[in-house]
Design a protein around this motif. Structure first.
Motif, PDB file in Angstrom:
ATOM      1  N   UNK A 299       0.834  -1.209   0.000  1.00  0.00           N
ATOM      2  CA  UNK A 299       0.000   0.000   0.000  1.00  0.00           C
ATOM      3  C   UNK A 299       0.860   1.247   0.000  1.00  0.00           C
ATOM      4  N   UNK A 300       1.927   1.239   0.786  1.00  0.00           N
ATOM      5  CA  UNK A 300       2.827   2.390   0.845  1.00  0.00           C
ATOM      6  C   UNK A 300       3.427   2.680  -0.524  1.00  0.00           C
ATOM      7  N   UNK A 301       3.850   1.624  -1.224  1.00  0.00           N
ATOM      8  CA  UNK A 301       4.511   1.828  -2.511  1.00  0.00           C
ATOM      9  C   UNK A 301       3.529   2.161  -3.631  1.00  0.00           C
ATOM     10  N   UNK A 302       2.243   1.960  -3.363  1.00  0.00           N
ATOM     11  CA  UNK A 302       1.213   2.398  -4.294  1.00  0.00           C
ATOM     12  C   UNK A 302       0.992   3.906  -4.199  1.00  0.00           C
ATOM     13  N   UNK A 303       1.251   4.467  -3.009  1.00  0.00           N
ATOM     14  CA  UNK A 303       0.916   5.861  -2.733  1.00  0.00           C
ATOM     15  C   UNK A 303       2.144   6.765  -2.716  1.00  0.00           C
ATOM     16  N   UNK A 304       3.227   6.311  -2.066  1.00  0.00           N
ATOM     17  CA  UNK A 304       4.380   7.163  -1.781  1.00  0.00           C
ATOM     18  C   UNK A 304       5.621   6.732  -2.565  1.00  0.00           C
ATOM     19  N   UNK A 305       6.631   7.611  -2.574  1.00  0.00           N
ATOM     20  CA  UNK A 305       7.886   7.251  -3.243  1.00  0.00           C
ATOM     21  C   UNK A 305       8.747   6.323  -2.387  1.00  0.00           C
ATOM     22  N   UNK A 306       8.467   6.236  -1.082  1.00  0.00           N
ATOM     23  CA  UNK A 306       9.149   5.307  -0.170  1.00  0.00           C
ATOM     24  C   UNK A 306      10.668   5.414  -0.237  1.00  0.00           C
ATOM     25  N   UNK A 307      11.175   6.619  -0.434  1.00  0.00           N
ATOM     26  CA  UNK A 307      12.617   6.848  -0.392  1.00  0.00           C
ATOM     27  C   UNK A 307      13.296   6.910  -1.736  1.00  0.00           C
ATOM     28  N   UNK A 308      12.585   6.600  -2.815  1.00  0.00           N
ATOM     29  CA  UNK A 308      13.143   6.659  -4.171  1.00  0.00           C
ATOM     30  C   UNK A 308      12.355   7.703  -4.963  1.00  0.00           C
ATOM     31  N   UNK A 309      12.989   8.840  -5.250  1.00  0.00           N
ATOM     32  CA  UNK A 309      12.291   9.921  -5.928  1.00  0.00           C
ATOM     33  C   UNK A 309      12.423   9.916  -7.434  1.00  0.00           C
TER      34      UNK A 309
END
Length: 360
Positions: A299-309
């Motif tokens: 879910x996090x990687x669906x919404x956010x960049x999670x540290x990789x821009x």
């Protein structure tokens, strides 16, 4: 002492909530900071009806203009709440400059739009100073913009931002992902944090947590305000440095939609991206969002960049060189995956392999 004619003429408009003198004062305040962004090609100063720019195409064969437009979104709500306005202008430039960079374009110029209910010249000047700083980081000119004062359209103390960036790339150098092949290496460049996407969810989680802007953010030595309003990284300088000497097959700005929606936009139909989760440093803000929001990493990687821009896809033989060059420029980057053949129709174009799993 009698009032000057201009003040008398504007009296009725000011009584309706629009301060023409304030707008003129803002133009004078920002002229010097705008001038600091000028690059060769700028033919006009701010204040005209349009900005003039003459691109130096030199020996460029078939130059192509690339343009993108965007805003900052509900991240602005936190800037209002914490009265911190010096970084959102950088975000504004980053969102468009990074988008055109994906196709190989050098940013040339940027225009902004600042709209508010009642103009606060100090706040507006601070925001536009951030826009100018973003333009410096992108290597482009702040060619002009618009400030709109619209009573009753916005809540007191609030404003909205939009902008667009125009760049140029030789036709033969457009990066469109068509040269991506099986076995290519996926390199991820570090983000500064949440950047400018997902803030409707961020603000909901923040409200539930009870943290205040002045509190120390868990896992860091910085305040909640500084962590969540950290400006979006502008990748133009380091990426264009790489592109001068090394062929880049595809690029991705990891923005709205995270990994799953952005990476496929830069891949040809016959391949997929296999991402090895855990191969990069995870900023504490994302672990906090995961835990406080009771979310999963998918879910996090669906919404956010999670540290990789930002993502580069390069030939396997170039990967080490790219990583070494980025390190020399003090840009954190990691090899985070590989390009694989796309198989079944129901298969996802981005496969994130989490610890304990194996790639299919």
């Amino acid at each position: 002492m009698s009032m000057p004619p201009s003040t008398l003429r504007a009296k009725a408009y000011k009584e309706a909530g629009v301060d023409i003198d304030g707008g003129n004062n803002l133009v004078q305040r920002i002229k010097s900071m705008v001038g600091q962004t000028h690059i060769p090609g700028v033919l006009s100063d701010i204040g005209g009806f349009g900005g003039l720019f003459k691109p130096d195409v030199g020996n460029t064969e078939s130059p192509v203009l690339v343009a993108s437009t965007d805003g900052v979104g509900t991240k602005l709500k936190l800037a209002f709440a914490w009265n911190k306005h010096d970084t959102v202008g950088i975000d504004l430039v980053a969102m468009s400059a990074n988008d055109i960079l994906v196709q190989g374009a050098k940013p040339l110029f940027f225009l902004d739009y600042f709209a508010t209910g009642k103009l606060d010249v100090d706040v507006a000047a601070t925001v536009i100073a951030g826009v100018a700083e973003g333009c410096k980081q992108a290597g482009c000119a702040l060619l002009g913009g618009e400030t709109a004062e619209m009573p009753d359209m916005y809540q007191p103390g609030e404003y909205d931002l939009a902008g667009f960036c125009v760049g140029m790339v030789p036709n033969n150098d457009i990066v469109d992902g068509s040269s991506v092949k099986v076995g290519d290496t996926i390199i991820g460049l570090a983000s500064s944090g949440v950047h400018s996407n997902g803030f409707s969810l961020v603000r909901k989680i923040l409200d539930q947590s009870g943290l205040q802007g002045s509190d120390i953010f868990p896992g860091t030595n910085n305040t909640v305000c500084d962590v969540l309003l950290a400006p979006t990284v502008i990748y133009a300088e380091c990426v264009r440095n790489i592109m001068r000497d090394i062929p880049v097959n595809s690029m991705v700005h990891v923005t709205g939609g995270g990994f799953y929606e952005n990476i496929p936009r830069a891949l040809p139909a016959q391949v997929k991206a296999s991402i090895q989760f855990g191969t990069w440093d995870m900023p504490p803000v994302f672990t906090w969002l995961l835990q406080e929001g009771k979310l999963t990493w998918p879910e996090m990687m669906q919404i956010f960049n999670c540290g990789i821009g930002y993502v580069l896809v390069v030939g396997n033989n170039h990967a080490e060189d790219v990583l070494n060059r980025l390190e020399a420029m003090n840009v954190k980057a990691w090899e985070i995956g590989r390009i694989e053949r796309f198989g079944a129709k129901d298969e996802e174009r981005v496969q994130v392999v989490f610890p304990g799993e194996s790639a299919s």
